[in-house]
Design an enzyme around this catalytic site. Structure first.
Site, PDB file in Angstrom:
ATOM      1  CG  HIS A  77      21.624  50.598 111.084  1.00 52.29           C
ATOM      2  ND1 HIS A  77      20.395  50.611 111.148  1.00 52.29           N
ATOM      3  CD2 HIS A  77      22.102  49.149 111.075  1.00 52.29           C
ATOM      4  CE1 HIS A  77      19.854  49.265 110.975  1.00 52.29           C
ATOM      5  NE2 HIS A  77      20.805  48.442 110.999  1.00 52.29           N
ATOM      6  CG  HIS A 233      20.246  45.584 106.905  1.00 50.44           C
ATOM      7  ND1 HIS A 233      20.092  47.027 106.996  1.00 50.44           N
ATOM      8  CD2 HIS A 233      20.308  45.247 108.232  1.00 50.44           C
ATOM      9  CE1 HIS A 233      20.147  47.294 108.171  1.00 50.44           C
ATOM     10  NE2 HIS A 233      20.177  46.107 109.025  1.00 50.44           N
ATOM     11  CG  HIS A 260      23.889  42.785 115.632  1.00 54.46           C
ATOM     12  ND1 HIS A 260      24.379  43.743 114.915  1.00 54.46           N
ATOM     13  CD2 HIS A 260      22.292  43.173 115.221  1.00 54.46           C
ATOM     14  CE1 HIS A 260      23.621  44.272 114.072  1.00 54.46           C
ATOM     15  NE2 HIS A 260      22.465  43.955 114.435  1.00 54.46           N
TER      16      HIS A 260
END
Ligand SMILES: [Zn+2]
Length: 305
Positions: A77, A233, A260
């Site tokens: 982030h 997101h 990820h």
């Protein structure tokens, strides 16, 4: 010239680590051109950990970097905020293995960067411009990059859950669109997974203050920030993971049900596919190019830094 940038002054904040639940101090400090984005663990004596895929460590719920015994977790982030704000050079100091989770989004990091201010440096920025498609798939999970004049992302997700079955969004990612439409989108977790993580001593810092938690039929939080906050997101995570290329990317990223593990596997694949990209000193739509100066290209070999 599309100049490299750093911060105008150092800035710090305190938050908690998602997994440990411990308090973490995070400092962002200006750095010279060519320095790149590097993490430094102040509790472990100052070893630098560049934010590149060569230092990728394990992927669990978040993206981690490691070098020798020095590790930094949950970097994505913060990296997404830095790359989207055009911060090419910054030293990130932490006194703990985890970047603080803040509110589970990138908005607090945007605020920090804005508070510190942005300073242009007298060296041109380099971009990785996609010239041929690159793709990988694992089962029904797919991710690809296609040539484009801009950095764009198309992301789609589908889950067997009444609230988020299928969400899809395409966005041209710029500093403004990232700040307004992507940065505030929070991470999300399913209640059943959270319970399992807790039993394994993970997510001890996790709460409704830093994640959207999905129960059987709805969210446990009061409200969503966007109707499709979940897919937004995922775009945030993809921007952060793609930053591990080491350059801002010019191309159209298309991902379906990725995460990820696939994002970071893809970053390694991009760097292997040296015929599929060029390192250029300016995107084709910056004013200097519009005035007739072509984007300069440099040899891919210069990536090794
Ligand atoms: Zn995330």
């Amino acid at each position: 010239m599309d100049a490299q940038r750093t911060l105008r002054r150092p800035i710090s904040c305190v938050g908690i680590g998602l997994h440990s639940g411990n308090k973490v101090q995070l400092s962002l400090k200006p750095a010279p051109a060519g320095f790149g984005v590097r993490f430094r663990r102040t509790d472990l004596g100052g070893v630098d950990l560049p934010a590149t895929v060569q230092h990728l460590a394990g992927i669990q719920l978040a993206t981690a970097l490691a070098h020798d015994d020095v590790a930094v977790e949950t970097v994505e982030h913060l990296l997404a905020a830095l790359v989207s704000m055009g911060i090419d050079n910054v030293l990130i100091e932490l006194n703990s293995p985890e970047v603080p989770i803040m509110d589970g989004s990138a908005a607090p990091f945007i605020y920090l960067i804005q508070e510190a201010g942005v300073k242009p440096l007298a060296v041109p920025r380099r971009y990785l411009k996609i010239v041929r498609p690159i793709a990988i798939s694992r089962g029904d999970k797919r991710i690809a990059l296609f040539p484009s004049d801009h950095f764009k992302i198309t992301y789609s997700i589908s889950y067997d859950h009444p609230l988020l079955r299928h969400q899809s969004r395409t966005l041209r990612v710029t500093e403004d669109t990232f700040i307004d439409e992507i940065a505030p989108a929070r991470t999300f977790a399913f209640l059943k997974d959270v319970e399992m993580l807790r039993q394994n001593g993970l997510a001890l810092g996790g709460s409704l203050d830093n994640a959207i938690v999905l129960g059987e039929t709805g969210v446990l939080n009061n409200a969503l920030r966007f109707e499709d906050e979940f897919v937004r997101h995922k775009i945030l995570d993809a921007v952060g993971d793609l930053a591990l290329v080491g350059f801002p990317v010019i191309g159209h990223l298309v991902a379906h049900r990725a995460g990820h593990a696939l994002h970071t596997e893809f970053v390694a694949k991009i760097l292997e596919e040296t015929e599929a990209w060029r390192v250029v000193e300016a995107p084709v739509d910056v004013p200097s190019v519009a005035l007739g100066a072509p984007a300069r290209e440099t040899a891919p070999a210069r990536l090794a830094n």
